[in-house]
Motif scaffolding. Sequence first.
Motif, mmCIF file in Angstrom:
data_model
loop_
_atom_site.group_PDB
_atom_site.id
_atom_site.type_symbol
_atom_site.label_atom_id
_atom_site.label_comp_id
_atom_site.label_asym_id
_atom_site.label_seq_id
_atom_site.Cartn_x
_atom_site.Cartn_y
_atom_site.Cartn_z
ATOM 1 N N HIS A 165 37.199 39.775 26.838
ATOM 2 C CA HIS A 165 37.679 38.763 27.768
ATOM 3 C C HIS A 165 36.496 37.905 28.177
ATOM 4 C CE1 HIS A 165 39.575 36.840 31.166
ATOM 5 N NE2 HIS A 165 40.738 37.394 30.843
ATOM 6 N N ARG A 166 36.645 36.622 27.995
ATOM 7 C CA ARG A 166 35.504 35.740 28.250
ATOM 8 C C ARG A 166 35.050 35.768 29.704
ATOM 9 N NH1 ARG A 166 35.264 30.686 24.126
ATOM 10 N NH2 ARG A 166 34.754 32.042 22.380
ATOM 11 N N GLN A 167 36.010 35.894 30.603
ATOM 12 C CA GLN A 167 35.595 35.908 32.014
ATOM 13 C C GLN A 167 34.898 37.212 32.375
ATOM 14 O OE1 GLN A 167 39.133 34.849 34.203
ATOM 15 N NE2 GLN A 167 39.180 32.855 33.176
ATOM 16 N N THR A 168 35.352 38.290 31.750
ATOM 17 C CA THR A 168 34.692 39.566 32.011
ATOM 18 C C THR A 168 33.251 39.517 31.512
ATOM 19 O OG1 THR A 168 36.796 40.705 31.743
ATOM 20 C CG2 THR A 168 34.804 42.051 31.614
ATOM 21 N N ILE A 169 33.088 39.021 30.296
ATOM 22 C CA ILE A 169 31.730 38.887 29.771
ATOM 23 C C ILE A 169 30.928 37.950 30.658
ATOM 24 C CG2 ILE A 169 30.332 38.224 27.803
ATOM 25 C CD1 ILE A 169 32.816 38.608 26.070
ATOM 26 N N GLY A 170 31.601 36.882 31.105
ATOM 27 C CA GLY A 170 30.944 35.927 31.982
ATOM 28 C C GLY A 170 30.428 36.594 33.244
ATOM 29 N N HIS A 171 31.230 37.481 33.797
ATOM 30 C CA HIS A 171 30.808 38.179 35.015
ATOM 31 C C HIS A 171 29.620 39.082 34.757
ATOM 32 C CE1 HIS A 171 33.399 37.113 38.330
ATOM 33 N NE2 HIS A 171 34.360 36.922 37.436
ATOM 34 N N VAL A 172 29.688 39.780 33.646
ATOM 35 C CA VAL A 172 28.573 40.669 33.307
ATOM 36 C C VAL A 172 27.303 39.854 33.158
ATOM 37 C CG1 VAL A 172 27.646 42.236 31.573
ATOM 38 C CG2 VAL A 172 30.065 42.353 32.186
ATOM 39 N N LEU A 173 27.426 38.762 32.414
ATOM 40 C CA LEU A 173 26.254 37.927 32.152
ATOM 41 C C LEU A 173 25.728 37.322 33.450
ATOM 42 C CD1 LEU A 173 27.459 36.171 28.893
ATOM 43 C CD2 LEU A 173 25.648 37.878 29.100
ATOM 44 N N SER A 174 26.632 36.871 34.264
ATOM 45 C CA SER A 174 26.187 36.216 35.484
ATOM 46 C C SER A 174 25.551 37.242 36.419
ATOM 47 C CB SER A 174 27.367 35.460 36.086
ATOM 48 O OG SER A 174 27.644 35.877 37.357
ATOM 49 N N LYS A 175 26.066 38.458 36.390
ATOM 50 C CA LYS A 175 25.472 39.538 37.164
ATOM 51 C C LYS A 175 24.048 39.836 36.700
ATOM 52 C CE LYS A 175 27.208 43.499 39.557
ATOM 53 N NZ LYS A 175 28.429 43.710 40.307
ATOM 54 N N LEU A 176 23.851 39.654 35.395
ATOM 55 C CA LEU A 176 22.519 39.891 34.837
ATOM 56 C C LEU A 176 21.605 38.700 35.047
ATOM 57 C CD1 LEU A 176 23.519 41.594 31.455
ATOM 58 C CD2 LEU A 176 22.374 42.684 33.386
ATOM 59 N N GLY A 177 22.164 37.617 35.558
ATOM 60 C CA GLY A 177 21.314 36.489 35.888
ATOM 61 C C GLY A 177 21.441 35.273 34.989
ATOM 62 N N VAL A 178 22.426 35.228 34.152
ATOM 63 C CA VAL A 178 22.623 34.042 33.316
ATOM 64 C C VAL A 178 23.311 32.959 34.148
ATOM 65 C CG1 VAL A 178 23.764 33.103 31.267
ATOM 66 C CG2 VAL A 178 22.809 35.408 31.215
ATOM 67 N N ALA A 179 22.716 31.776 34.121
ATOM 68 C CA ALA A 179 23.288 30.677 34.899
ATOM 69 C C ALA A 179 24.594 30.206 34.266
ATOM 70 C CB ALA A 179 22.295 29.517 34.959
ATOM 71 N N ASP A 180 25.473 29.661 35.113
ATOM 72 C CA ASP A 180 26.786 29.242 34.626
ATOM 73 C C ASP A 180 26.684 28.222 33.494
ATOM 74 O OD1 ASP A 180 27.979 30.929 36.316
ATOM 75 O OD2 ASP A 180 28.688 29.423 37.760
ATOM 76 N N ASP A 181 25.701 27.303 33.622
ATOM 77 C CA ASP A 181 25.607 26.251 32.613
ATOM 78 C C ASP A 181 25.042 26.756 31.285
ATOM 79 O OD1 ASP A 181 23.115 26.724 33.590
ATOM 80 O OD2 ASP A 181 22.504 24.620 33.649
ATOM 81 N N LYS A 182 24.591 27.999 31.282
ATOM 82 C CA LYS A 182 24.086 28.548 30.017
ATOM 83 C C LYS A 182 25.051 29.559 29.418
ATOM 84 C CE LYS A 182 19.283 27.562 30.465
ATOM 85 N NZ LYS A 182 18.040 28.081 31.043
ATOM 86 N N MET A 183 26.214 29.650 30.039
ATOM 87 C CA MET A 183 27.172 30.669 29.634
ATOM 88 C C MET A 183 27.634 30.477 28.188
ATOM 89 S SD MET A 183 27.966 33.287 31.171
ATOM 90 C CE MET A 183 27.917 33.145 32.960
ATOM 91 N N VAL A 184 27.884 29.225 27.823
ATOM 92 C CA VAL A 184 28.336 28.937 26.459
ATOM 93 C C VAL A 184 27.283 29.375 25.441
ATOM 94 C CG1 VAL A 184 29.007 27.130 24.837
ATOM 95 C CG2 VAL A 184 29.813 27.025 27.196
ATOM 96 N N ASN A 185 26.022 29.087 25.749
ATOM 97 C CA ASN A 185 24.932 29.497 24.863
ATOM 98 C C ASN A 185 24.871 31.021 24.756
ATOM 99 O OD1 ASN A 185 24.366 26.802 24.850
ATOM 100 N ND2 ASN A 185 22.696 26.952 26.315
ATOM 101 N N ALA A 186 25.139 31.661 25.882
ATOM 102 C CA ALA A 186 25.092 33.121 25.896
ATOM 103 C C ALA A 186 26.190 33.694 25.004
ATOM 104 C CB ALA A 186 25.252 33.634 27.324
#
Length: 435
Positions: A165-186
């Motif tokens: 789930h993209r939002q779930t991954i997004g949450h994990v990544l953001s929790k780890l410190g990935v900025a929202d604008d870099k989410m696509v790159n992540a």
Amino acid sequence: MEFQAPKGTRDFYPKQMAWQNFLFDAWRRVSIRNGFEQIDGPVIELLDLYQIKSGGEMVGQAFRVRHPETEDEQFAIRPEFTPTLARMVAEQANTLPKPIKWFSIPNVCRAERPQRGRLREHWQWNLDIIGLDSMTADAEAIFAAVDLMQELGLGPEHVRVKISHRQTIGHVLSKLGVADDKMVNAFELLDKRDKIEAQAFSQGASKLGLDGDRLDRFDQTCRMKYAAGQLHLLRQQIGIEENLEDLEDLDEKLTAFGIAPWCEYDLGIVRGFAYYTGTVFEIHETSGAERAIAGGGRYDNLIELFGGPKMSAVGFGMGDVVISLVLADKGLKPEDVSPRPHAFIIPEGDDMTGQVTQLAGQLRQQGLHIRFSYKSTRNMGKLLKEADAAHARYAVIINDQIQQDLVNLKDLDSGTQSQVNASQLPDLLQANNTG
RNA sequence: GUGACCGUAGCUCAACUGGUUAGAGCACCGGGUUGUGAUCCCGGGGGUUGGGGGUUCGAGUCCCCUCGGUCACCCCA
């Protein structure tokens, strides 16, 4: 050979065509019993249609078609079906009953170098549910895909539905410190983690702000897999408290549908397309052989992008090439699925050709698949061999006794033979209809 | 688009270090054994050795280009 089929395309001789029909029939059967209706669109579309979606990533791979008079390069042979689907939905969105449940089996073409499991032309089963926000839609799409696997003889031991789930991954990544604008790159980095060197992976991660411990956790996260029904473990280990609602809802429905044993959560699944907004999933052979058999997910913004109302959507695509390879790998691909004649009529004795054609005509008009030999030989052995080569279910051997309504009916599978009334043939042959 | 490997009959292969008219099995087509799917026998169609160019007295064989296949990359259905 003066002419060849274009690179990466296939000719379908009767045997291959029979398999293709067999597969398409399975796709149709499964689609229909899951409540989907078949659609299709044009093989060529305006090139601009493929520019809309996320910066036209697909345009470069599409074959272009010029209008012979204007020479304008304005058409493309469809490289995928989703834009056509979105266009069709957008056009009729207000009048169509919701949810829209459609499937299609279009051929699509891409101008890339052929390789195992990927040709320049293939046929793709597309199945979509539009206008249903509930995760029931996601579960039903996955169920249909699993239903198809089962229809072809595959079981949970052969294939696995990998869900993320993209939002779930997004949450994990953001929790780890990935900025929202870099989410696509992540997401992109995540998608190719197994294809690039470990060093390149770390470098990419570093650009996203993931170093040391965070990198390890990122890597670890995308390698975690949990069986359907085990979502609580995922929650525990990732340590997210929120936004697992979709997956929890989905999990419940997959279990209710009875396909939990086929499914697992794998946060490493991302999907290349940028338009996915929620659930994403792929079906893989369990040992990882071959490419993904199917891939799909939720794309809630796409219909709107194509000028329709805002409508949620979920769907997947499955190509004919990879599923055929997997079935062949597993020894589950039938050798020959050509239609079997109900009977092969063989004359015994001289001057029976009139009776052969007469009987063939009568039986064919009854809807039976009947063949006979065009050879002049009266060699019974050769004629039976021909009947066998045609995979006929029965041989109907006729001689003078046909005047008394008597023929010999030979079961070509068992070898047994008996005398029957010619007038009963339609019933006798139909009763053992094997297609 | 980039890279690697590979192209002899429909399929599997053969043809000595370059040397007559490129062969065989299977498959396919026809016929025979007066016959019930086997076995056996006879006959037949099929190749400009993927294509083009070069070296040589001579190329399936050596060199170059091209086309195609396979696999990987790119990208993803």
